[in-house]
Motif scaffolding. Structure first.
Motif, PDB file in Angstrom:
ATOM      1  N   LEU A 345       0.504  -1.070   0.272  1.00 37.93           N
ATOM      2  CA  LEU A 345      -0.024   0.274  -0.147  1.00 37.93           C
ATOM      3  C   LEU A 345       0.815   1.613   0.664  1.00 37.93           C
ATOM      4  O   LEU A 345       0.617   2.194  -0.473  1.00 37.93           O
ATOM      5  CB  LEU A 345      -0.867  -0.322   1.451  1.00 37.93           C
ATOM      6  CG  LEU A 345      -2.003  -0.781   1.144  1.00 37.93           C
ATOM      7  CD1 LEU A 345      -2.729  -1.247   2.411  1.00 37.93           C
ATOM      8  CD2 LEU A 345      -2.725  -1.107  -0.367  1.00 37.93           C
ATOM      9  N   SER A 349       0.945   4.465  -4.322  1.00 38.44           N
ATOM     10  CA  SER A 349       0.728   6.492  -3.928  1.00 38.44           C
ATOM     11  C   SER A 349       1.487   6.968  -4.561  1.00 38.44           C
ATOM     12  O   SER A 349       2.888   6.571  -4.926  1.00 38.44           O
ATOM     13  CB  SER A 349       1.209   6.753  -2.428  1.00 38.44           C
ATOM     14  OG  SER A 349       0.762   8.298  -2.268  1.00 38.44           O
ATOM     15  N   ARG A 356      -4.521   3.243  -0.461  1.00 37.72           N
ATOM     16  CA  ARG A 356      -4.954   3.537   0.926  1.00 37.72           C
ATOM     17  C   ARG A 356      -5.986   4.336   1.350  1.00 37.72           C
ATOM     18  O   ARG A 356      -6.933   4.090   1.737  1.00 37.72           O
ATOM     19  CB  ARG A 356      -3.757   3.876   2.198  1.00 37.72           C
ATOM     20  CG  ARG A 356      -4.125   3.373   2.863  1.00 37.72           C
ATOM     21  CD  ARG A 356      -2.527   4.245   4.456  1.00 37.72           C
ATOM     22  NE  ARG A 356      -2.422   2.536   4.244  1.00 37.72           N
ATOM     23  CZ  ARG A 356       0.020   3.415   3.734  1.00 37.72           C
ATOM     24  NH1 ARG A 356      -0.042   3.914   2.929  1.00 37.72           N
ATOM     25  NH2 ARG A 356       0.430   2.008   3.463  1.00 37.72           N
ATOM     26  N   PHE A 359      -9.318   3.212   0.321  1.00 35.87           N
ATOM     27  CA  PHE A 359     -10.128   1.906   1.344  1.00 35.87           C
ATOM     28  C   PHE A 359      -9.968   2.550   2.660  1.00 35.87           C
ATOM     29  O   PHE A 359     -11.054   2.586   3.376  1.00 35.87           O
ATOM     30  CB  PHE A 359      -9.100   1.389   1.307  1.00 35.87           C
ATOM     31  CG  PHE A 359      -9.008  -0.122   0.825  1.00 35.87           C
ATOM     32  CD1 PHE A 359      -8.744  -0.286  -0.423  1.00 35.87           C
ATOM     33  CD2 PHE A 359      -7.096  -0.549  -0.023  1.00 35.87           C
ATOM     34  CE1 PHE A 359      -9.103  -0.779  -2.110  1.00 35.87           C
ATOM     35  CE2 PHE A 359      -6.841  -1.678  -0.759  1.00 35.87           C
ATOM     36  CZ  PHE A 359      -7.845  -1.226  -1.828  1.00 35.87           C
ATOM     37  N   ASP A 360      -9.884   3.988   2.314  1.00 35.94           N
ATOM     38  CA  ASP A 360      -9.916   4.882   3.561  1.00 35.94           C
ATOM     39  C   ASP A 360     -10.941   4.839   4.297  1.00 35.94           C
ATOM     40  O   ASP A 360     -12.316   4.945   4.874  1.00 35.94           O
ATOM     41  CB  ASP A 360      -9.165   5.790   3.942  1.00 35.94           C
ATOM     42  CG  ASP A 360      -7.369   5.297   4.431  1.00 35.94           C
ATOM     43  OD1 ASP A 360      -7.372   4.095   5.682  1.00 35.94           O
ATOM     44  OD2 ASP A 360      -6.933   6.548   4.431  1.00 35.94           O
ATOM     45  N   TYR A 363     -13.387   2.153   5.058  1.00 37.76           N
ATOM     46  CA  TYR A 363     -13.415   2.088   6.344  1.00 37.76           C
ATOM     47  C   TYR A 363     -14.185   3.112   7.113  1.00 37.76           C
ATOM     48  O   TYR A 363     -15.235   2.196   7.754  1.00 37.76           O
ATOM     49  CB  TYR A 363     -12.173   2.034   6.804  1.00 37.76           C
ATOM     50  CG  TYR A 363     -11.621   1.204   7.978  1.00 37.76           C
ATOM     51  CD1 TYR A 363     -12.081  -0.601   8.582  1.00 37.76           C
ATOM     52  CD2 TYR A 363     -11.340   1.968   8.880  1.00 37.76           C
ATOM     53  CE1 TYR A 363     -12.105  -0.275   9.377  1.00 37.76           C
ATOM     54  CE2 TYR A 363     -11.168   1.713  10.275  1.00 37.76           C
ATOM     55  CZ  TYR A 363     -11.712  -0.051  10.324  1.00 37.76           C
ATOM     56  OH  TYR A 363     -11.459  -0.044  12.211  1.00 37.76           O
ATOM     57  N   ARG A 386     -11.550  -6.446  10.139  1.00 39.92           N
ATOM     58  CA  ARG A 386      -9.761  -6.905  11.153  1.00 39.92           C
ATOM     59  C   ARG A 386      -8.850  -8.252  11.448  1.00 39.92           C
ATOM     60  O   ARG A 386      -8.532  -8.320  11.047  1.00 39.92           O
ATOM     61  CB  ARG A 386      -9.430  -5.573  12.120  1.00 39.92           C
ATOM     62  CG  ARG A 386      -9.476  -3.956  11.804  1.00 39.92           C
ATOM     63  CD  ARG A 386      -8.997  -3.301  13.287  1.00 39.92           C
ATOM     64  NE  ARG A 386     -10.079  -3.309  14.063  1.00 39.92           N
ATOM     65  CZ  ARG A 386     -11.466  -3.297  14.537  1.00 39.92           C
ATOM     66  NH1 ARG A 386     -11.724  -1.930  14.052  1.00 39.92           N
ATOM     67  NH2 ARG A 386     -12.258  -3.323  16.070  1.00 39.92           N
ATOM     68  N   ILE A 439      -7.272  -4.789  -0.265  1.00 35.64           N
ATOM     69  CA  ILE A 439      -7.468  -5.071   0.663  1.00 35.64           C
ATOM     70  C   ILE A 439      -7.636  -5.925   2.469  1.00 35.64           C
ATOM     71  O   ILE A 439      -7.418  -5.008   3.013  1.00 35.64           O
ATOM     72  CB  ILE A 439      -9.320  -4.940   0.795  1.00 35.64           C
ATOM     73  CG1 ILE A 439     -10.105  -4.141  -0.404  1.00 35.64           C
ATOM     74  CG2 ILE A 439      -9.680  -5.382   1.933  1.00 35.64           C
ATOM     75  CD1 ILE A 439     -11.361  -4.538  -0.744  1.00 35.64           C
ATOM     76  N   SER A 441      -4.477  -6.526   2.917  1.00 33.22           N
ATOM     77  CA  SER A 441      -2.919  -5.686   3.543  1.00 33.22           C
ATOM     78  C   SER A 441      -3.491  -4.296   4.321  1.00 33.22           C
ATOM     79  O   SER A 441      -3.307  -4.121   4.875  1.00 33.22           O
ATOM     80  CB  SER A 441      -2.409  -5.359   2.313  1.00 33.22           C
ATOM     81  OG  SER A 441      -1.357  -6.046   1.336  1.00 33.22           O
ATOM     82  N   TYR A 442      -5.135  -3.989   3.583  1.00 33.09           N
ATOM     83  CA  TYR A 442      -5.464  -3.105   4.658  1.00 33.09           C
ATOM     84  C   TYR A 442      -6.436  -3.150   5.578  1.00 33.09           C
ATOM     85  O   TYR A 442      -5.921  -2.351   7.279  1.00 33.09           O
ATOM     86  CB  TYR A 442      -6.437  -2.444   3.736  1.00 33.09           C
ATOM     87  CG  TYR A 442      -6.949  -0.880   4.570  1.00 33.09           C
ATOM     88  CD1 TYR A 442      -6.242   0.473   3.978  1.00 33.09           C
ATOM     89  CD2 TYR A 442      -8.277  -1.012   4.979  1.00 33.09           C
ATOM     90  CE1 TYR A 442      -7.002   1.343   4.589  1.00 33.09           C
ATOM     91  CE2 TYR A 442      -9.053   0.404   5.431  1.00 33.09           C
ATOM     92  CZ  TYR A 442      -8.069   1.320   5.445  1.00 33.09           C
ATOM     93  OH  TYR A 442      -8.699   2.185   6.104  1.00 33.09           O
ATOM     94  N   GLU A 445      -3.318  -3.539   7.811  1.00 35.05           N
ATOM     95  CA  GLU A 445      -2.769  -2.573   8.822  1.00 35.05           C
ATOM     96  C   GLU A 445      -3.621  -2.220  10.201  1.00 35.05           C
ATOM     97  O   GLU A 445      -3.579  -1.923  10.456  1.00 35.05           O
ATOM     98  CB  GLU A 445      -3.023  -1.794   7.629  1.00 35.05           C
ATOM     99  CG  GLU A 445      -1.778  -1.277   6.879  1.00 35.05           C
ATOM    100  CD  GLU A 445      -1.526  -0.533   5.792  1.00 35.05           C
ATOM    101  OE1 GLU A 445      -0.296  -0.484   5.398  1.00 35.05           O
ATOM    102  OE2 GLU A 445      -2.398   0.782   5.795  1.00 35.05           O
ATOM    103  N   ARG A 446      -4.700  -2.346   9.352  1.00 35.42           N
ATOM    104  CA  ARG A 446      -6.056  -1.493  10.698  1.00 35.42           C
ATOM    105  C   ARG A 446      -5.786  -2.534  11.715  1.00 35.42           C
ATOM    106  O   ARG A 446      -6.463  -1.932  12.906  1.00 35.42           O
ATOM    107  CB  ARG A 446      -7.551  -1.009  10.046  1.00 35.42           C
ATOM    108  CG  ARG A 446      -7.843  -0.775   8.259  1.00 35.42           C
ATOM    109  CD  ARG A 446      -7.971   0.926   9.239  1.00 35.42           C
ATOM    110  NE  ARG A 446      -6.901   1.023   9.695  1.00 35.42           N
ATOM    111  CZ  ARG A 446      -5.375   1.455   9.266  1.00 35.42           C
ATOM    112  NH1 ARG A 446      -5.623   1.431   7.639  1.00 35.42           N
ATOM    113  NH2 ARG A 446      -4.327   2.273   9.145  1.00 35.42           N
TER     114      ARG A 446
END
Length: 800
Positions: A345, A349, A356, A359-360, A363, A386, A439, A441-442, A445-446
Motif C-alpha cells: 500500500l 501512492s 490506501r 480504502f480509508d 472503512y 480486522r 484489501i 493488506s489494508y 494494517e488496521r
C-alpha cells in the motif's frame, strides 16, 4: 386566504375576463401559491402571473394541466378558453392585451456537466455496452426514467466507467447532462435538498423560485425536467435514500449512479456489480501508461506488476504513474517492491492518488454507517473486518471468523454479509468469503493499529483450536484411526465444530480448508499452542489419502520439527508414523519402512500400546506390498494380539492386519485363505465409516474372487469398492479399483471392457501424477491382445 388581486385590464374581452376570474377563483379555492401552480402544471410561475392578471391568454395545454391538477372538469374551462381565443361565443371585437409587446420565449439552459472522459480507458467492453443499452432503453411507462447503477469496492473504476459510458450516450440527451458527486463515503454526504437546489439553478430556475424544502424541490425538479431528455450522473451515492428524491419522473430522462454499497430498492434499475479488471485488460492499461516500448522490454515484470495490483484499475494507474515519472526505474524492481504485502500500500501512492486513501473511505463509511443508522450490532463489523485478516488462507468461512472473534456465528455472519454489501469482502457462496489481495493488506494494517499483539495471539489460538476439532470431526468420518494423542486443552469462546454425515462432506471440508490447515501448523508455535501443530497435521493425513497432490510431506515435516522442539514424544511418534504411511501410499518402500520402524520405537518409548498396534498393522501392509510375506504375517499377528487387549470399539483396526495377511495369501495364490481374511477385515469394520480400509478390502477381495474364477462375486466386490472410494473422494483408490476391474474383465476374456477400465484408471493416475499406478495400468494395457469383441467372449453372466 383569498389573494389580494390587482384589477384585470379594461380591454379584456368578456370571455377572457371570465376565464381569468375562474382561474383566480380556482387558485384561491385550492390555497395554491404561484410556485404551487408551477410545480403542479409544469409551467413557470412567471407565466401563471401573466395569465392570472390578464396580461396574456393562458395556453390551452396549461389550462388542461391545471384542471387535472385541481381535479375539476376541464370542459367548462376549455369552453371559456375557446370563446376567449375567438373560436366561439358572441361576436365581439377582440381587444388586444395592452400590457407589453410579445417577448420571445426564454431558451432553457442546456447543462453539460460530465467530467472529462479517460483518454486511455481500457477494457470493460461488455460493461460499457450494458450501461449504454440500459440508459437508452425504452422506459416502462411515461413516468419511468431509465435507471442504471454501478456498484463495487474502492479502486475498481466505477466513476471512470460511468463517465465513459455517459459520454458515449450523451448525444441521446440533447437537453443536458447533469453531474454531482454525492460524497456518499464521506463523513458529510451531500443532502438531496442541496443537490436539487443546484440542479434547479442549473436548469434555469431563478434562486428566489427554488422551494425551501426537499419535497418542494423534488416536485419542482420533476416539473422542470418533464418533457426534456436529460442524463443525470449521480456519483458516489451513499444509499438509495440519498438517490430517490433525485430521480425524475419522465421517460425521456436517464439516471446513472455509482456507489460502494448495494443500492438495493430501486425498482427497475439495471444493476452492474463491477468486478476486477481481467488480466489482459489490466496489462493493456498498464502498458498504455508506461508506453508500448518500455512495456515490451520487460513483459514478465509487467505481468508481475499487474499481479501486484490485483486487478484494481486505480492501483494500475498509480503503479503506471510512478513508473512513468521514474523512467530510470526497472519495472522488475518496482514489481519486487510490490511483492512485499506489508509495504504494497505504501508503494501504491502517487501525487493525490493513493490506494490506501480509497480504502480509508470505505472503512470510514463502515464506521459512520453504524453510528448514523443507530443500529446496534452484536458484533462490530469493523472488528470483524480486522480480525478476518488473521485467517491464514485466501478464503474463509463464518465459523473461522467466529472462532477468531469469540462471538456467536450468527452474529458474525451478519457482520460479514454487511462487509460484502459495502464491498470490503467478496462473498463466494453462502457463509464463505474472501479478501481482495490489497484489501487484505489494508485490513492487516488496521488490525495492527487497533489490536495489541497479545489479543491477536489469543484470537489465533481460538482459531487453531477450532481447526483441530473440526479436522478431528472430518477425519473420524473418512478414516477413524484410533489415536492415543490426548485431547488438546480447550480455548474459551470457541463454538462447536461442524458435523459431517458422510465421507464426501468431510472431504469437501478438507478441500476448502487445506490451505488454512497447512498454514496453521506454522502458526501454532508463534501463538503459544505448539501442541496443536502435530494434531492438525496428523488429522490432515486422512485428507492426504483423498488428494495425493496435497503437500503432505511438507506439512508433516514442519509439524515434526515443532514436536521435537517441544519434547512431545507422543506427538513425534504419530507424526513420524503418518509420514511413513504417506510414503507407503506413494510406494516409496525404503522411506516408508524407515519411518514406520522409527514410529514403532517411539510408540514403545512413550508406552503407547495403541500406537504400537497401529504401527505393526501398517508394517504388515508394507511387508505384504514388498512381498516379504513371512514378516507381513508376523507383524499382522502381533498387531492382532495387541488389539485383542483393547476395548471392542477399537477393534476396527484389526481390519488393517487382516488385509495385510490376506494380501500375502492373495500374492501366493491361496485365494480361499485370502477370502477368509478379507471377510474378517470387513467384519471387524462393522458399520463404522472407514472408507479407506473398506475400499481396499473390497477391491482385493474381488481380486481373490477373480483368482477363484467367481466372476459375479469378483465384479460385485470391486464395483462396491469403487463406489466406496468414489463416495469418499479417494481418487487413487478409484484408480486402483478400476485397474483391478480391468484385470478381472481381461481374465474373463472381455477385452473391450478391460480396456475401458484401464483407460479410466490411467486418466485418474495421470491427473494425480501417481506414477506407480500409471506403470501398472500401462503394463496391463500392453498385455491386452487385439482380442475379439466382448460378444465373442465366454458366455458368462453380467454382474448385477
Amino acid at each position: 386566504m383569498p389573494t389580494n388581486w390587482v384589477p384585470l385590464p379594461d380591454g379584456l374581452t368578456t370571455p377572457a375576463r371570465e376565464l381569468a376570474q375562474e382561474l383566480r377563483s380556482l387558485k384561491d379555492a385550492r390555497g395554491w401559491t404561484l410556485a404551487d401552480l408551477g410545480s403542479r402544471t409544469h409551467y413557470a410561475r412567471s407565466s401563471w402571473e401573466r395569465w392570472l392578471n390578464g396580461k396574456r391568454l393562458v395556453t390551452r395545454s396549461a389550462l388542461a394541466n391545471l384542471a387535472r391538477a385541481a381535479e375539476v372538469d376541464e370542459a367548462p374551462l376549455l369552453g371559456l378558453w375557446e370563446r376567449a381565443a375567438g373560436g366561439a361565443g358572441p361576436a365581439e371585437p377582440a381587444v388586444p392585451v395592452p400590457a407589453e409587446p410579445p417577448a420571445a420565449a426564454a431558451t432553457p439552459p442546456v447543462p453539460s456537466q460530465l467530467p472529462p472522459d479517460a483518454p486511455d480507458f481500457t477494457g470493460r467492453t461488455a460493461e460499457v455496452e450494458r450501461l449504454a443499452g440500459a440508459l437508452t432503453a425504452t422506459a416502462g411507462g411515461p413516468g419511468s426514467p431509465a435507471v442504471a447503477t454501478v456498484t463495487g469496492g474502492g479502486g475498481l473504476g466505477k466513476t471512470t466507467l460511468a463517465v465513459h459510458a455517459a459520454h458515449l450516450v450523451a448525444h441521446r440527451f440533447p437537453d443536458g447532462r447533469l453531474y454531482v458527486d454525492l460524497r456518499g463515503a464521506d463523513a458529510n454526504p451531500r443532502h438531496p435538498a442541496d443537490v436539487l437546489a443546484a440542479f434547479l439553478r442549473d436548469l434555469g430556475v431563478p434562486p428566489r423560485e427554488v422551494p425551501d424544502d426537499l419535497e418542494g424541490r423534488t416536485a419542482r425538479f420533476r416539473s422542470e425536467v418533464s418533457g426534456r431528455r436529460l442524463l443525470i450522473l449521480l456519483d458516489n451515492a451513499r444509499d438509495t435514500a440519498q438517490i430517490r428524491p433525485l430521480l425524475p419522473a419522465a421517460a425521456g430522462c436517464a439516471v446513472l449512479s455509482t456507489s460502494r454499497g448495494r443500492l438495493s430498492g430501486l425498482p427497475g434499475a439495471h444493476r452492474l456489480d463491477l468486478d476486477l479488471l481481467p488480466v489482459q485488460d489490466a496489462r493493456r492499461l498498464l502498458a498504455s501508461i508506461l508506453g508500448a516500448e518500455r512495456a515490451a522490454a520487460e513483459p514478465a515484470a509487467v505481468s508481475a506488476v499487474t499481479a501486484g495490483c490485483a486487478g484494481l484499475p486505480l492501483a494500475l494507474r498509480i503503479a503506471g504513474a510512478r513508473l512513468a515519472e521514474r523512467p530510470t526505474w526497472s519495472i522488475a524492481g518496482f514489481a519486487a517492491r510490490l511483492a512485499d504485502r506489508r509495504r504494497t500500500l505504501d508503494e501504491l501512492s502517487v501525487s493525490d492518488l493513493a490506494i490506501r486513501a480509497s480504502f480509508d473511505l470505505s472503512y470510514r463509511y463502515l464506521l459512520q454507517a453504524a453510528a448514523s443508522t443507530g443500529r446496534v450490532r452484536r458484533v462490530d463489523a469493523a472488528q470483524v473486518f480486522r480480525t478476518a485478516a488473521l485467517v491464514p488462507a485466501s478464503s474463509f468461512g463464518t465459523q473461522e471468523v467466529a472462532a477468531l472473534s469469540g462471538a456467536p456465528a450468527a452474529d458474525v455472519e451478519a457482520a460479514l454479509d454487511h462487509l460484502v454489501d459495502i464491498h470490503l469482502l467478496v462473498g463466494l457462496e453462502p457463509g464463505r468469503y474472501a479478501f481482495h489481495d490489497l484489501i487484505w493488506s489494508y485490513a492487516w494494517e488496521r488490525l495492527e493499529d487497533a489490536v495489541p499483539g497479545a489479543e491477536r495471539d489469543a484470537a489465533v489460538r481460538r482459531l487453531l483450536y477450532w481447526y483441530t476439532r473440526a479436522a478431528d470431526a472430518a477425519m473420524v468420518v473418512i478414516d477413524p484411526t484410533p489415536s492415543s494423542l490426548p485431547e488438546p486443552a480447550p480455548e474459551p469462546g470457541v463454538g462447536e465444530p461442524p458435523r459431517f454425515s458422510a465421507p464426501e462432506e468431510a472431504v469437501a471440508w478438507f478441500d476448502q480448508h487445506a490451505e488454512a490447515l497447512s498454514a496453521a501448523v506454522d502458526a501454532a508455535t508463534g501463538c503459544g499452542r505448539a501442541d496443536l501443530a502435530a494434531l492438525i497435521a496428523i488429522r490432515m493425513m486422512a485428507y492426504a489419502m483423498t488428494d495425493l497432490t496435497f503437500d503432505w510431506r511438507g506439512c508433516l515435516e514442519r509439524a515434526l520439527v515443532v514436536a521435537r522442539q517441544s519434547g512431545d514424544i507422543s506427538a513425534e511418534a504419530w507424526t513420524v508414523h503418518r509420514l511413513g504411511v504417506c510414503h507407503g501410499v506413494w510406494e516409496r518402500s525404503e522411506s516408508c519402512l524407515a519411518r514406520l520402524q522409527e514410529a514403532l520405537a517411539l510408540h514403545r518409548r512413550a508406552g503407547d500400546g495403541v500406537g504400537e498396534a497401529v504401527a505393526l498393522g501398517n508394517l504388515a501392509s508394507l511387508y505384504s506390498q514388498i512381498r516379504q510375506g513371512d514378516r507381513a504375517i508376523e507383524c499382522g499377528e502381533r498387531a492382532l494380539a495387541l488389539w485383542a487387549g483393547f476395548p471392542p470399539e477399537m477393534g476396527i483396526k484389526k481390519s488393517t492386519p487382516h488385509v495385510a495377511i490376506a494380501d500375502v495369501h492373495l500374492d501366493g495364490g491361496r485365494f480361499e485363505q485370502a477370502v477368509v481374511h478379507y471377510r474378517r477385515a470387513l467384519d471387524s469394520l462393522g458399520t463404522t465409516r472407514s472408507s479407506y480400509t473398506r475400499a481396499v478390502a473390497l477391491n482385493n477381495l474381488g481380486d481373490a474372487y477373480r483368482g477363484l474364477d467367481r466372476f459375479e462375486e469378483a465384479v460385485a466386490s470391486i464395483e462396491e469398492s469403487l463406489e466406496v472410494s468414489t463416495g469418499a473422494g479417494i481418487q487413487y483408490l478409484q484408480g486402483d479399483s478400476l485397474h483391478t476391474l480391468g484385470r478381472t474383465f481381461h481374465h474373463f476374456g472381455r477385452a473391450d471392457s478391460a480396456r475401458d477400465c484401464f483407460r479410466q484408471a490411467m486418466e485418474i493416475f495421470e491427473e494425480l501424477g501417481f506414477q506407480p499406478g500409471l506403470a501398472r495400468v500401462r503394463d496391463n494395457l500392453a498385455r491386452l491382445d487385439p482380442a475379439p469383441p466382448d460378444a465373442a467372449a465366454p458366455n458368462l453372466p453380467e454382474p448385477a
